[in-house]
Structures are given as C-alpha cells and as structure tokens.
Motif scaffolding. Sequence first.
Motif, short mmCIF file in Angstrom:
data_model
loop_
_atom_site.label_atom_id
_atom_site.label_comp_id
_atom_site.label_asym_id
_atom_site.label_seq_id
_atom_site.Cartn_x
_atom_site.Cartn_y
_atom_site.Cartn_z
N TYR B 170 0.85 -1.19 0.00
CA TYR B 170 0.00 0.00 0.00
C TYR B 170 0.87 1.24 0.00
O TYR B 170 1.85 1.32 0.72
N ASP B 171 0.46 2.19 -0.78
CA ASP B 171 1.23 3.42 -0.95
C ASP B 171 0.51 4.51 -0.15
O ASP B 171 0.17 5.56 -0.66
N VAL B 172 0.29 4.23 1.14
CA VAL B 172 -0.68 5.03 1.88
C VAL B 172 -0.03 5.66 3.10
O VAL B 172 0.68 4.99 3.85
N GLN B 173 -0.30 6.93 3.30
CA GLN B 173 0.28 7.67 4.42
C GLN B 173 -0.74 8.00 5.49
O GLN B 173 -0.39 8.52 6.54
N ASN B 224 -6.00 21.65 -8.60
CA ASN B 224 -6.17 22.76 -7.65
C ASN B 224 -6.06 22.28 -6.22
O ASN B 224 -5.43 22.91 -5.39
N GLU B 227 -2.50 21.48 -5.33
CA GLU B 227 -1.67 22.69 -5.24
C GLU B 227 -1.96 23.43 -3.94
O GLU B 227 -1.08 24.02 -3.33
N PHE B 232 -0.43 13.70 0.78
CA PHE B 232 0.01 12.49 0.07
C PHE B 232 -1.15 11.75 -0.59
O PHE B 232 -0.95 10.70 -1.19
N GLU B 250 0.45 11.12 -7.42
CA GLU B 250 1.10 10.48 -8.57
C GLU B 250 0.08 10.15 -9.67
O GLU B 250 0.37 10.26 -10.85
N GLU B 253 -0.68 13.25 -11.54
CA GLU B 253 0.41 13.64 -12.45
C GLU B 253 0.45 12.71 -13.66
O GLU B 253 0.73 13.14 -14.77
N GLU B 254 0.18 11.43 -13.43
CA GLU B 254 0.17 10.48 -14.53
C GLU B 254 -0.93 10.85 -15.52
O GLU B 254 -0.72 10.82 -16.73
N GLU B 256 -2.19 13.80 -16.00
CA GLU B 256 -1.82 15.03 -16.70
C GLU B 256 -0.77 14.73 -17.77
O GLU B 256 -0.80 15.31 -18.86
N GLN B 257 0.13 13.84 -17.44
CA GLN B 257 1.15 13.42 -18.40
C GLN B 257 0.48 12.77 -19.62
O GLN B 257 0.82 13.05 -20.76
N SER B 260 -0.89 15.37 -21.88
CA SER B 260 0.13 16.00 -22.73
C SER B 260 0.51 15.09 -23.89
O SER B 260 0.68 15.55 -25.01
#
Lengths: 454, 454
Positions: B170-173, B224, B227, B232, B250, B253-254, B256-257, B260
């Motif tokens: 798990y990538d969890v904080q 938004n 930002e 996390f 992440e 961002e993926e 948004e990538q 593009s």
Amino acid sequence: MYDAENTYKPWHQLSLLVDEADPKKIIAYLESINPADTALAVSRLGVETQSKLLTLLSPKDAAEVIEDISDTQAADIIEELSPREAAAILEELDSDHVVDLLGELDAEDGNAIIQHMSPEDAQEARQFLQFAPDTAGGLMISEFLDFRSYQTVQDVLDDFQANHDEYVHYDVQYLYVTDDSNRLEGVLRMRDLLFPKRQTELGQLMIRNPYKISADATLEELSNFFEEHSLFGVPVVDCDNKLLGLVLPEALEEAEQERSVHQFLGLSGIIGGEEFRSMPLFARSGRRLSWLSLNIVLNIIAASVIAMYQDTLAAAIALAVFLPMVSDMSGCSGNQAVAVSMRELSLGLLRPTELLRVLAKEAGVGIANGAALGLLLAAVAYIWKGNIYLSLVVGTALAINTLVAVCLGGSLPLLLKRLKLDPALVSSPLLTTVTDMCGFFLVLSFASMVLDKL
Amino acid sequence: MYDAENTYKPWHQLSLLVDEADPKKIIAYLESINPADTALAVSRLGVETQSKLLTLLSPKDAAEVIEDISDTQAADIIEELSPREAAAILEELDSDHVVDLLGELDAEDGNAIIQHMSPEDAQEARQFLQFAPDTAGGLMISEFLDFRSYQTVQDVLDDFQANHDEYVHYDVQYLYVTDDSNRLEGVLRMRDLLFPKRQTELGQLMIRNPYKISADATLEELSNFFEEHSLFGVPVVDCDNKLLGLVLPEALEEAEQERSVHQFLGLSGIIGGEEFRSMPLFARSGRRLSWLSLNIVLNIIAASVIAMYQDTLAAAIALAVFLPMVSDMSGCSGNQAVAVSMRELSLGLLRPTELLRVLAKEAGVGIANGAALGLLLAAVAYIWKGNIYLSLVVGTALAINTLVAVCLGGSLPLLLKRLKLDPALVSSPLLTTVTDMCGFFLVLSFASMVLDKL
C-alpha cells in the motif's frame, strides 16, 4: 449573451487590493480563491503591479504566491525585484523550486540573488545549480532527514518534537543514516520507529546499503529505478557516496511532464521556453519569428524546385492544383511517423541505433498508405479532368512521396538524437522541407515525361 | 560499424526462454534486466509468444510483467488470453491499473474477464468503471486503510502486524476513520500513532471533517486541490459522504502526463490511442489512414481555390512558386498560436470564453510577424524576378494571411473546447484548410488585379 464565467475577474479585485497596499487584505483575498485563480489573477496584472504585490507581502507569503504560478512567469516577476527582495522570497521556497527559478533567470541576475541569500542557502543553491536540470542532481531536494547510526529512536522522536514546525513541510517518508563525513550508511522507514524500544540505536534498525542513485543519473535511469522499486524517494549521492539530496517520484513525473510539454510546444514552433499571452508583445512576436524565419528559408529552398520546372507547369497548369496537396499530405504522413518514433524513444521501446527496424516498419505503412492516398488523388484528378496521364502523374507522385515521408519521418528522431539535436524542434521543419522538395520534383518531373499528353 | 548497444537484444533471450517453458528461468531472467528492458523485450515478442509467456508465469509474476509495459500493449496481450487467465492476472494488480486496462479493452472482453474475477474484485471493478477516466473516481485506488473511531492505537498496530504482507504494497500515508455505514469521519497521519498511549481511541486522535473530494471531480479540480494542500492523497467520497477510494498525487500527475502525450500525438495525426511499431501493420496503417483521408478531403477543398484561378496562374506562372510558401508559412504561424492557447487553457491561464482577449493579443503578433514575413517574402520575390508588383502581391498576401492564421489559430482551441471537441485532434487540420484557402485566394485575387503588370 450573458456568461457568468466571463464576469468573474479575480485580477481586477487583486489589482485594487494591491493599490490599497494592505497586505492583510491581499492575503485574505488570495486565501479565498483557489491556486488556479491566483495564478490567473497574478498573470494578468501589469509588471509593476506584480512587483508591488510581491514586495507588499512578507517573503513567506510572497513565496506562496510564487508557488502557485508557473516557473516561467515567476522568473519574469522575480527579475523585476531587487536581488535582496528576490533572495528573501527564494529562501522560503523548496530547494528544487529555487533551482528551477534560478535556472530560468540569466546567470547575472541569478548570481546577484544568490549573493543576498544566507551563506548556507547560497552554498546549497550553487551546489544544486551545478547539475543539469534533467538529472537526479537537478531534481533533488535538500529537505530530508538524516541522523547518525549511534542515535536512538528516542533521539529521533525528540528531534521530531523539537523541529515539528520545520519538518511538517517535509515530504519525506524515510530517515537516512549517514556517517560523520556525510556518507550514506542506511535508511529507515518512518514506520520502523513504531515498534522497537525507544533506546534502540538506529544502526540496529536501519537497512544497510540502501538503494541510492548518482547525481548525474538521467530521467530514464530514474524512471527505471522507480518502476523497479516502488519507493517514496531515492537518496542522491556523489561519487564519494556522500548524501546530497532526495529525489521524490513526483519530481520525476513533473520532469517527464515538462518533457512532453516541451515536445508539444517544440513541434508547434514555440521554442525557447513557454509563451504566455501576458508576456510583452515584443518578446512573443520575436521568439515566434525566429522559428518562422528559419522556416521561410527552408520553404524558399523547397519552392525553388517549382521555379526550375516553370515551363512544365505553364504547359499543364492543372498541376498547380496538385502541388500543395502532394506536399501537404506527405508532410502529414511524415509527421505521424515522427510522433511514433518520438514516443517509442521516450518510452524506451526503440533505441536510437535501430534505424533498420524503423525503416522496415515504416516502409510497410508507407506502401499501404501511399497506395491508398495515391489512388484517391488519382481518382480525384481523373474525375476533375478526365485525363488518365494527369491522374497517373499525381497519384504516383503522392504514393512515392508518402513512402519517402514516413521513412524519413520515422528515422529523423533517431538520427537527431544520435547527433544530440532535439527531435522536437528540428524534425518537423527538416521533414517538411525534404517532403516538399521531393513532392514538387516527383509531380513535375513525371509531368515533363508525358507533357504532350497532359 | 560495430555497435555494442545494437547487439544486446533481450527479446531474443526471452523468446528462447519462453520456448523452453521454464517459468523459473524466465523469472530469473526478467529479474536480471531492468523494467525498461522488460518492456522492450515483451513488446518485441510475437503475439503468440506473449500469450505463452503470461500463461507460463504465475498470475502474480504475470502481473509484474504487465506493470512494466504500457496499458495499450498490456491490453493487446490480455485480449489474447482466456477470460479466466486474464482475470487471475488482473486480480494481482492495483485497482486503478485494473480499471485502466479494462478501459482499453472492448466492453465485451472486459465483461467476460470481470465475470471470472472474485465477487469482491468484480464488484469493485464494475463500480470503478462507472467513473470517467479523467475524474477522481477514475483515478482512485481501493488500497487504503480505514478503521472505526472506537478502535485504539493498539488495534491499529495489531492490524498492521497481522496484515503486514498485504499493507506493504500500500502506498498510503493516512488512516481513514469511517462510521458503520462507511461514511468518512476523520483522518490520521501515520506519525500521529507514534506519540499517543496505545489505548487511545482513534476518535480522539483523528482530524475531523478531513479534506475530501467528490468522485466526479475533474483533473483541474484535483490539480487545484493538490496545489492548495500538499497532501500524500485525498479520500474520494460519493454524494452520501461514503468513502470510495483514494487519489494519490502520482495518479493525478500520470493523468496530466497522459493528457500532454495525447495532445502531442493528436497534433501529429496519431489518433485513437497510442501506436507502437510492434502492432500489426494493418492496424497501424489503417488508423493513420483514417486521419489522412479526412485531411486529403480538406486539402482538395483548399486546392479548389487554385483551380478557380487557373487562368491567372497560367498568365503569371511565377506565382506557383509562392503559393505553397504563403500557405505553409501561415499554417506554421497559426499552429504556434494553437499551441499557446492549448497550453494556457490547460494551465487555467485562459478561459474558453475569453475570445476577445486572444484576438487582441494575437492581432499584435499577427501584425508584427505578418509585416516581417511579408517584407522578407517580398524581398525574395523582387530579387528573383525584379517585378515590384509580384513582390507586392506575395508580400501583402503573406502579411494578411499571417494575421488571419494567428487569430484563427489562437481562437480555435477555445471554440472547439466550448463545442466539446478535442482541440488536439481538430485544430490543426481545420486551421490548415482555412489558411491554405485564404492564402491561395489572397495571392491569386491580388494577382488578378494587376495581372498585366506581372
């Protein structure tokens, strides 16, 4: 037409508040709108109002405004401030952001600002600026936690309590353990502190010889690393294994995103960085023109082929209708192949040396699509003029030129990459020039052969 | 030429190992190379070898291979497997990855696979597939930790110990606290568990009314959010405040990538998803051709302007040299404006309604660059033919057409966005057609006016 969206103009409000010069009101207003609207509002202010806004605010508040806007815009505003004011604001930003901003300034402005930073921050900035932006050194941040192996869990917890205000801004999931020369010895995850006795030394808990990456590692190497190891960050070391910083996966994704944007803008002829319409006309027009001027020279070279065949063209004027079609269509086909090669290269699915593979694969597409488009154009020509020779000339020319265009388009990014040139900027103008010349030549030279039948 | 890089072909080795059909050797080999080479090796195998590879491996190992390759390629391979085999592999993947892959398959194949998944996984997949890919619901993962407010720190630590093997992936904080109807009540950070007594209830420690986001939130809203709050992850809730999943920065961002990349490919005429040269010729050629066929129709429309002015052209054949130059250059100028508008729109620095702002800003650039390019082309024409009328005709035509092209190029993405069309796919063909027509018309109609002087 009434349009609610159109009537909300946060920059008017912000401009009025800057005129009032009351920092509290400005902060209250900026906190009431979201970061995208902050970015929009700030970008629409005049240069003087932008500077006044940042100087009115405390450096910490000004830094928050800077974080909301793009690096290109932030650098433009920072340039207008005195180096002292700029340095105070930069000291409030994350280290990787400072480096990004300094990278957008010219060296002289950057140095003036660094000289006004605190000695530690200045040293750090100078150190970070040594690294190329697309390397681990260029992407790393200095906000990480490091301890010594003889420190205990209790020492760490005490340190957390004491420095809570500072660490709360850290985006860090690991503790690094370094020796007295700052060489990386081990790593601990935060959760490793949950279970052990509080007197346990970190040296007993840490994972020795942790994953690390060299400061000159490229985007591809970082990308491989994070694909292989799903970690929240990787420590960056120099050649002596000294811990320099930390690269977060977000920083890598941001860099990859910037590369895609760069490719997109470059292929469209926006070079030398981002363009925003809030920039001065002179700068926008000049940068676009510099690319266009090169292009017009290439266009003149291509069109000179037509000049050589003027007599042919005058004798069969109908060809003039087909010249731009053959060259445009081949340009389109070639650009498709450019895009596929650029994607495969950046995904690592193609190596710059695999020219033969690309040629073999593109030749198939070129023959298939060339035949299809050539037949289509030949049919159009025949329907229009009823002349089978005209239709053969333009159809064959388009078919051959499509094959040339896709083979060239597919290969160009590989060749340019091996020549260390940027495929995003160079591929398209080069491709268009060659396919234009070749298209004009094919149509007009085929036509010369059967001129009496046209 | 000897080239070491060229001689290393991991797909040969992998292909041999698949023929040997020894899963242990395959795993050992894949672990010895990095993920990029795995992706490269798998992509170069034939379709049958790819399927054989995945069926030889355990579902868990096969899932790791799937994680290394792109979604488009993974979906192509998954399609070749039986639904049962595919389902077993998909169950080993993260929930957002499962949804991405199912999204690439056609609905029938996807449903067949879902029917072979365990009831919980199938229900989750169906639920996640309801959300559009570019929304919080489409980006969320189901791998998060939730507890009840009456549970204690000790309960959580016990749960961690008991489920260590599962949670380690798990990538969890954060820990989320929900009520008995799964409604979100609060959030705790991992570090909040470090200091309190182990009998403390989570209800006393948790932050109430945590930040959360609705499942239909768009990329812009998520952007938004992250930002504004450097977190996390953000919990995703439905309209009843029930906790559905977690969006990590992440994932945003993926996405948004991917946007593009989509813009980059779309502008280059690669539509309907990614193209890799490992795909069958028929698929590659057909998809490229579908876009080119539309383009050739637009080209024919544009070129028909030349057909109308054949007599003018025949009388002054030198014009034929300038026709493609005027249309090409204007296309380039217009594409620059398209790219700037698309960037400003995706950064939120421009609203789709602000047509007048774009026109005003582009008119400035259009006049400046039109004048510069027009003068340049007029000079070239004069040097070549020594005819001031010819030089006036082509220079003025290019100047005016540049102005038209940048105004149209700047506006098109706004108009297309308001019409819910994709600017990346539609802007460039539409722009080129109009600027070609307009360019041909300007040159040839100006020429008709002064035909006796040319």
